[in-house]
Motif scaffolding. Structure first.
Motif, short mmCIF file in Angstrom:
data_model
loop_
_atom_site.label_atom_id
_atom_site.label_comp_id
_atom_site.label_asym_id
_atom_site.label_seq_id
_atom_site.Cartn_x
_atom_site.Cartn_y
_atom_site.Cartn_z
N SER A 133 0.83 -1.21 0.00
CA SER A 133 0.00 0.00 0.00
C SER A 133 0.86 1.25 0.00
O SER A 133 0.56 2.24 -0.67
N LEU A 192 -2.90 5.15 0.73
CA LEU A 192 -3.55 5.58 1.97
C LEU A 192 -3.06 6.94 2.45
O LEU A 192 -2.92 7.17 3.65
N GLU A 193 -2.81 7.83 1.53
CA GLU A 193 -2.39 9.17 1.92
C GLU A 193 -3.52 9.89 2.65
O GLU A 193 -4.67 9.79 2.27
N TYR A 236 -4.43 9.31 5.81
CA TYR A 236 -5.01 8.50 6.88
C TYR A 236 -4.23 8.71 8.18
O TYR A 236 -3.02 8.96 8.15
N THR A 237 -4.91 8.57 9.32
CA THR A 237 -4.20 8.57 10.60
C THR A 237 -3.51 7.22 10.77
O THR A 237 -3.80 6.26 10.05
N LYS A 238 -2.62 7.14 11.74
CA LYS A 238 -1.87 5.90 11.98
C LYS A 238 -2.81 4.74 12.30
O LYS A 238 -2.66 3.63 11.78
N GLU A 294 -6.03 4.49 11.58
CA GLU A 294 -6.84 4.16 10.39
C GLU A 294 -6.05 3.29 9.43
O GLU A 294 -6.58 2.31 8.88
N LYS A 295 -4.79 3.65 9.25
CA LYS A 295 -3.94 2.85 8.35
C LYS A 295 -3.80 1.43 8.86
O LYS A 295 -3.91 0.46 8.10
N GLU A 313 -5.78 -0.31 10.72
CA GLU A 313 -7.03 -1.05 10.53
C GLU A 313 -7.20 -1.49 9.07
O GLU A 313 -7.59 -2.63 8.78
N VAL A 314 -6.87 -0.59 8.15
CA VAL A 314 -7.01 -0.92 6.72
C VAL A 314 -6.00 -1.99 6.32
O VAL A 314 -6.33 -2.92 5.59
N ARG A 346 -12.84 3.05 2.76
CA ARG A 346 -11.87 3.88 2.01
C ARG A 346 -10.57 3.09 1.90
O ARG A 346 -10.25 2.27 2.74
#
Length: 592
Positions: free
Chosen positions: A420, A426-427, A429-431, A433-434, A436-437, A591
């Motif tokens: 990614s 994933l530009e 995104y918070t840490k 959030e990243k 989790e994704v 997202r």
């Protein structure tokens, strides 16, 4: 009545009226992409009852269908294939009927009052779960979800192999070398801690064998006389005799393992409705053997052992009770199956998710249960699956060379992160959030890679190949879902208006046809016990959507109605991707 059923019935009437002949069945298929049409009637099989030129027969039936079926607006004949063109109104009406269905494709009510029990995982408590378990768990869980969606009640269960010499090996090694180590003091998951002592036992055992051989013992004798093995055998005898200290140690170490297993199940997103433990079930079955003896299902040999003669079924004689009256695995499995139906009287069938090395065992088990007269025995299935191999070769638990399930889940998340980052997906995104994704992508990649393959086939698992954002992979499908969510967020108008009078683009029609297949796909996957059918349907749907996305402008449509419809269609495709992936136990990111 479905359109296919209507076409089939009207084609039979056409043949009857035009040729005074009776068709038993009508062969329908999707029209090939290079020809105009939606549904094709295959004329060739009709030549058995209708004499004549297939082109002329096709023309005559085509005109009859246009005159008598409102949904058919035209036709063409290519050799012996009658291609029917379906009116846009049919597809629009169908789309409108499913557009707001939350569980589109799922059976609306229970088709059968009888439940199905699905068994999967069923690990040993002497080691952590590994890659082989993961295929078992993912298959069993997904099949349970699919059967439930098809309209049946489902119980998810497992039998935990928590007794026997293997468990005693870990116990002896911990007792001798553990120095009171616990999951808390070692900062290890309980299943990993116990698994380490299983590996430790094997190391000591091999060392002792080597020393005995050096002293002149033959290898076979050395294997039997190694002191640590004798200690493990003695511990097993004490456990079976109910020795208080041994049982207490057994309970303590098993509790560590259960906690570890639960953490892995939670990470994989799977669950169970009930648990069976071999320590409780290993004495089951003996009464059933006695009952079978009285009915003549079994026979006793001169040494007192009890057997079942299956030679008439092309198998051999199967031992069900040893001469000393002790049970074998078959005895336990007979008793456990019967006990499960006693515990859940609505069970009408069972599915055992077990590797293909046990094919013969389950043939025998199912035959014996039928011979014992249980109605539900005709609905027993072995969900047999192939091994999972790695590029580096086979895994071996006792040597500590297995691919640990937790390590693999972590590795998949890291691989997803690396890919990614390289793609810059994933530009912004918070840490958290990243993270989790990455986890959603990594787990989705793992599950999809395993489930897209027919269960019967072996898998060569390549983690990096599975986390590819192109091709038939979980991340590719997840990315398409996320793209659809971005389209829905961009839509600044009401997308819930019913659209009934627009001309459909060919790509829109193709997507609706794909959606129309979904209920049938679920039923087919449930019948065949194959999540691969769902996985590959989802991939085809996503390919169709991406083709639509590239060829049709959503927000640059000619009219507001067309724009609304295309967003609605996108949403329905997204909902179906999410639904299908849910049946595979895979999450989708909003997202990405």
């Amino acid at each position: 009545m479905s359109l296919q059923k209507t076409i089939s019935e009207k084609t039979k009437l056409a043949v009857q009226n035009l040729y005074q002949a009776t068709l038993e069945s009508v062969e329908l298929q999707s029209t090939r992409k290079e020809f105009e049409g939606d549904i094709t009637v295959v004329v060739f099989p009709m030549l058995r009852v209708v004499k004549g030129n297939p082109m002329q027969i096709g023309e005559a039936i085509g005109q009859y269908l246009v005159d008598n079926v409102d949904e058919i607006k035209g036709y063409n004949v290519v050799k012996g294939f009658l291609n029917l063109v379906i009116a846009d109104s049919y597809y629009l009406d169908f789309f409108t009927s499913i557009r707001d269905e939350e569980q589109f494709g799922f059976a609306n009510s229970l088709k059968d009052k009888k439940a199905v029990m699905v068994e999967y995982s069923s690990p040993n408590t002497n080691k952590p779960l590994h890659l082989g378990h993961i295929r078992n768990i993912l298959l069993g869980y997904s099949v349970a979800q699919i059967i439930k969606a098809s309209g049946k009640k489902v119980y998810k269960t497992q039998i935990i192999n928590d007794r026997g010499i293997h468990i005693c090996k870990s116990m002896v090694a911990w007792q001798k070398f553990g120095e009171g180590e616990t999951p808390e003091t070692s900062n290890l998951k309980g299943d990993k801690l116990v698994g380490n002592y299983y590996v430790k036992f094997d190391q000591i055992y091999k060392d002792q064998i080597s020393k005995l051989i050096q002293k002149g013992k033959p290898e076979e004798e050395a294997k039997k006389e190694a002191p640590i093995l004798i200690e493990a055998q003695e511990m097993l005898r004490k456990w079976e005799a109910g020795d208080e200290k041994v049982v207490e140690l057994w309970k303590k170490m098993n509790s560590w393992v259960y906690d570890g297993f639960d953490q892995t199940y939670n990470a994989l997103g799977v669950d169970f409705d009930s648990y069976y433990y071999e320590s409780n079930t290993y004495l089951l079955g003996k009464d059933n053997i006695e009952e079978g003896l009285s009915k003549g299902v079994f026979f006793k040999k001169d040494d007192g052992s009890v057997w079942c003669d299956l030679t008439d079924e092309g198998l051999d004689e199967k031992l069900v009770l040893r001469s000393d009256g002790t049970a074998v695995y078959m005895t336990q499995d007979i008793g456990t199956a019967i006990q499960r139906v006693k515990d859940n009287p609505d069970i009408g069938g069972m599915i055992y998710t077990v590797g293909n090395e046990q094919d013969y065992h389950f043939k025998v088990l199912f035959l014996i249960l039928k011979k014992l007269g249980y109605d539900w025995a005709k609905n027993l299935h072995h969900l047999s699956y192939g091994m999972v191999d790695l590029p580096s070769g086979k895994m071996k638990s006792r040597e500590g060379t297995v691919v640990d399930a937790d390590d693999l889940i972590l590795e998949m998340s890291k691989t997803a992160e690396e890919i990614s980052k390289d793609l810059g997906k994933l530009e912004g995104y918070t840490k958290d959030e990243k993270k989790e994704v990455y986890n959603t992508i990594g787990l989705g990649a793992l599950k999809y890679y395993i489930l897209k393959v027919d269960p019967k086939k072996r898998i060569l698992f390549n983690p990096e190949e599975s986390v590819d954002f192109q091709g038939n992979t979980g991340p590719f499908i997840q990315y398409t879902y996320a793209r659809i969510q971005a389209i829905l967020r961009k839509a600044d108008f009401d997308i819930n208006t019913s659209i009934t009078n627009i001309e459909l683009h060919e790509k829109e029609k193709e997507l609706i046809k794909q959606l129309e297949l979904y209920p049938e796909i679920i039923q087919s996957a449930a019948k065949d016990l194959s999540p691969a059918i769902i996985a590959n349907y989802t991939y085809d749907l996503v390919k169709g959507y991406n083709s639509f996305f590239q060829n049709v402008s959503i927000f640059g449509a000619n009219s507001q109605e067309e724009k609304q419809f295309r967003v609605q269609l996108s949403r329905m495709v997204g909902n179906t991707i999410k639904s299908a992936f849910g049946l595979l136990g895979i999450n989708v990111p909003e997202r990405m």
